[in-house]
Design a protein around this motif. Structure first.
Motif, PDB file in Angstrom:
ATOM      1  N   ALA A  46       0.833  -1.201   0.000  1.00 31.42           N
ATOM      2  CA  ALA A  46       0.000   0.000   0.000  1.00 31.42           C
ATOM      3  C   ALA A  46       0.874   1.260   0.000  1.00 31.42           C
ATOM      4  O   ALA A  46       0.608   2.218  -0.737  1.00 31.42           O
ATOM      5  N   TRP A  47       1.911   1.260   0.819  1.00 24.82           N
ATOM      6  CA  TRP A  47       2.800   2.408   0.909  1.00 24.82           C
ATOM      7  C   TRP A  47       3.537   2.620  -0.411  1.00 24.82           C
ATOM      8  O   TRP A  47       3.680   3.738  -0.885  1.00 24.82           O
ATOM      9  N   HIS A  48       4.015   1.541  -0.998  1.00 25.87           N
ATOM     10  CA  HIS A  48       4.712   1.617  -2.281  1.00 25.87           C
ATOM     11  C   HIS A  48       3.761   2.095  -3.376  1.00 25.87           C
ATOM     12  O   HIS A  48       4.132   2.912  -4.223  1.00 25.87           O
ATOM     13  N   GLY A  49       2.546   1.617  -3.344  1.00 25.78           N
ATOM     14  CA  GLY A  49       1.555   2.048  -4.322  1.00 25.78           C
ATOM     15  C   GLY A  49       1.231   3.535  -4.192  1.00 25.78           C
ATOM     16  O   GLY A  49       1.071   4.236  -5.190  1.00 25.78           O
ATOM     17  N   LEU A  50       1.146   4.005  -2.947  1.00 27.98           N
ATOM     18  CA  LEU A  50       0.859   5.417  -2.729  1.00 27.98           C
ATOM     19  C   LEU A  50       1.977   6.292  -3.280  1.00 27.98           C
ATOM     20  O   LEU A  50       1.727   7.251  -4.011  1.00 27.98           O
ATOM     21  N   PHE A  51       3.203   5.958  -2.961  1.00 23.44           N
ATOM     22  CA  PHE A  51       4.325   6.801  -3.370  1.00 23.44           C
ATOM     23  C   PHE A  51       4.805   6.520  -4.786  1.00 23.44           C
ATOM     24  O   PHE A  51       5.725   7.177  -5.266  1.00 23.44           O
ATOM     25  N   SER A  52       4.198   5.573  -5.478  1.00 26.28           N
ATOM     26  CA  SER A  52       4.555   5.304  -6.869  1.00 26.28           C
ATOM     27  C   SER A  52       3.821   6.222  -7.838  1.00 26.28           C
ATOM     28  O   SER A  52       4.283   6.428  -8.957  1.00 26.28           O
ATOM     29  N   CYS A  53       2.679   6.728  -7.422  1.00 29.87           N
ATOM     30  CA  CYS A  53       1.911   7.565  -8.350  1.00 29.87           C
ATOM     31  C   CYS A  53       2.487   8.987  -8.401  1.00 29.87           C
ATOM     32  O   CYS A  53       3.001   9.515  -7.420  1.00 29.87           O
ATOM     33  N   LEU A  54       2.408   9.574  -9.571  1.00 27.03           N
ATOM     34  CA  LEU A  54       3.011  10.882  -9.823  1.00 27.03           C
ATOM     35  C   LEU A  54       2.446  11.993  -8.939  1.00 27.03           C
ATOM     36  O   LEU A  54       3.222  12.798  -8.408  1.00 27.03           O
ATOM     37  N   PRO A  55       1.123  12.086  -8.728  1.00 23.91           N
ATOM     38  CA  PRO A  55       0.627  13.174  -7.855  1.00 23.91           C
ATOM     39  C   PRO A  55       1.200  13.126  -6.438  1.00 23.91           C
ATOM     40  O   PRO A  55       1.501  14.167  -5.859  1.00 23.91           O
ATOM     41  N   MET A  56       1.390  11.931  -5.899  1.00 21.72           N
ATOM     42  CA  MET A  56       1.956  11.832  -4.549  1.00 21.72           C
ATOM     43  C   MET A  56       3.422  12.238  -4.544  1.00 21.72           C
ATOM     44  O   MET A  56       3.894  12.866  -3.592  1.00 21.72           O
ATOM     45  N   LYS A  57       4.149  11.885  -5.598  1.00 23.56           N
ATOM     46  CA  LYS A  57       5.550  12.297  -5.696  1.00 23.56           C
ATOM     47  C   LYS A  57       5.657  13.819  -5.765  1.00 23.56           C
ATOM     48  O   LYS A  57       6.511  14.415  -5.108  1.00 23.56           O
ATOM     49  N   VAL A  58       4.786  14.440  -6.539  1.00 26.49           N
ATOM     50  CA  VAL A  58       4.797  15.898  -6.654  1.00 26.49           C
ATOM     51  C   VAL A  58       4.396  16.536  -5.328  1.00 26.49           C
ATOM     52  O   VAL A  58       5.012  17.521  -4.883  1.00 26.49           O
ATOM     53  N   PHE A  59       3.387  15.984  -4.676  1.00 28.26           N
ATOM     54  CA  PHE A  59       2.932  16.495  -3.375  1.00 28.26           C
ATOM     55  C   PHE A  59       4.047  16.374  -2.339  1.00 28.26           C
ATOM     56  O   PHE A  59       4.282  17.289  -1.540  1.00 28.26           O
ATOM     57  N   THR A  60       4.764  15.255  -2.360  1.00 24.58           N
ATOM     58  CA  THR A  60       5.876  15.053  -1.432  1.00 24.58           C
ATOM     59  C   THR A  60       7.009  16.032  -1.728  1.00 24.58           C
ATOM     60  O   THR A  60       7.609  16.595  -0.806  1.00 24.58           O
ATOM     61  N   LEU A  61       7.292  16.249  -3.000  1.00 21.39           N
ATOM     62  CA  LEU A  61       8.322  17.217  -3.369  1.00 21.39           C
ATOM     63  C   LEU A  61       7.928  18.622  -2.908  1.00 21.39           C
ATOM     64  O   LEU A  61       8.754  19.373  -2.380  1.00 21.39           O
ATOM     65  N   LEU A  62       6.665  18.975  -3.080  1.00 25.21           N
ATOM     66  CA  LEU A  62       6.172  20.261  -2.617  1.00 25.21           C
ATOM     67  C   LEU A  62       6.315  20.380  -1.094  1.00 25.21           C
ATOM     68  O   LEU A  62       6.708  21.435  -0.575  1.00 25.21           O
ATOM     69  N   ALA A  63       6.025  19.298  -0.377  1.00 21.87           N
ATOM     70  CA  ALA A  63       6.174  19.300   1.077  1.00 21.87           C
ATOM     71  C   ALA A  63       7.645  19.444   1.476  1.00 21.87           C
ATOM     72  O   ALA A  63       7.964  20.156   2.429  1.00 21.87           O
ATOM     73  N   LEU A  64       8.545  18.809   0.746  1.00 16.94           N
ATOM     74  CA  LEU A  64       9.971  18.936   1.041  1.00 16.94           C
ATOM     75  C   LEU A  64      10.465  20.366   0.825  1.00 16.94           C
ATOM     76  O   LEU A  64      11.236  20.903   1.623  1.00 16.94           O
TER      77      LEU A  64
END
Length: 114
Positions: A46-64
Motif C-alpha cells: 500500500a505504501w509503495h503504491g501510494l508513493f509510486s503515483c506521480l501526484p503523490m511524488k509531486v505532493f511530497t516534493l512540494l512538502a519537502l
C-alpha cells in the motif's frame, strides 16, 4: 525593513507569507498522510503504491520544499534574535541551511528513485 542575503524573502511581510504558505502545505500533507494511514491498512504494498503515483511524488516534493522554506526562514529569525555575534550566527546559519538542503536532496533521491 530588514533585508539580508540570509533572509529568504525580500521583506518581513514576504517572509511572513512564505512561512504561512509553507505551513499550509505541510498541514495538508500531514492531514493527508494521517488520513491515509487511518483508512488504509498500512503495508509495504500500500505504501509503495501510494508513493509510486506521480501526484503523490509531486505532493511530497512540494512538502519537502515547504520544509526547506519554513526551516530557512525560521532559523534565520531565531538566530537573528538570539545570536548577536555575527560570525557565529553566520556559521550556524550555514550549517542549518546545508542540513536543510541535504534533507531536500535526500528526499528527492528517495521519492524519485534517482
Amino acid at each position: 525593513m530588514v533585508t539580508n542575503a540570509a533572509s529568504l524573502g525580500r521583506s518581513g511581510v514576504h517572509d511572513f507569507i512564505l512561512l504561512r504558505a509553507s505551513a499550509v502545505v505541510l498541514a495538508c500533507y500531514t492531514i493527508f498522510l494521517v488520513g491515509y494511514m487511518a483508512l488504509t491498512p498500512v503495508s509495504y504494498e500500500a505504501w509503495h503504491g501510494l508513493f509510486s503515483c506521480l501526484p503523490m511524488k509531486v505532493f511530497t516534493l512540494l512538502a519537502l520544499v515547504a520544509v526547506l522554506i519554513h526551516a530557512w526562514i525560521g532559523i534565520w529569525q531565531v538566530l537573528t534574535d538570539y545570536i548577536k555575534c555575527v560570525s557565529l550566527r553566520g556559521a550556524l546559519q550555514f550549517v542549518f541551511v546545508v542540513t536543510a538542503f541535504s534533507y531536500l536532496a535526500a528526499g528527492i533521491l528517495i521519492v524519485w528513485g534517482v
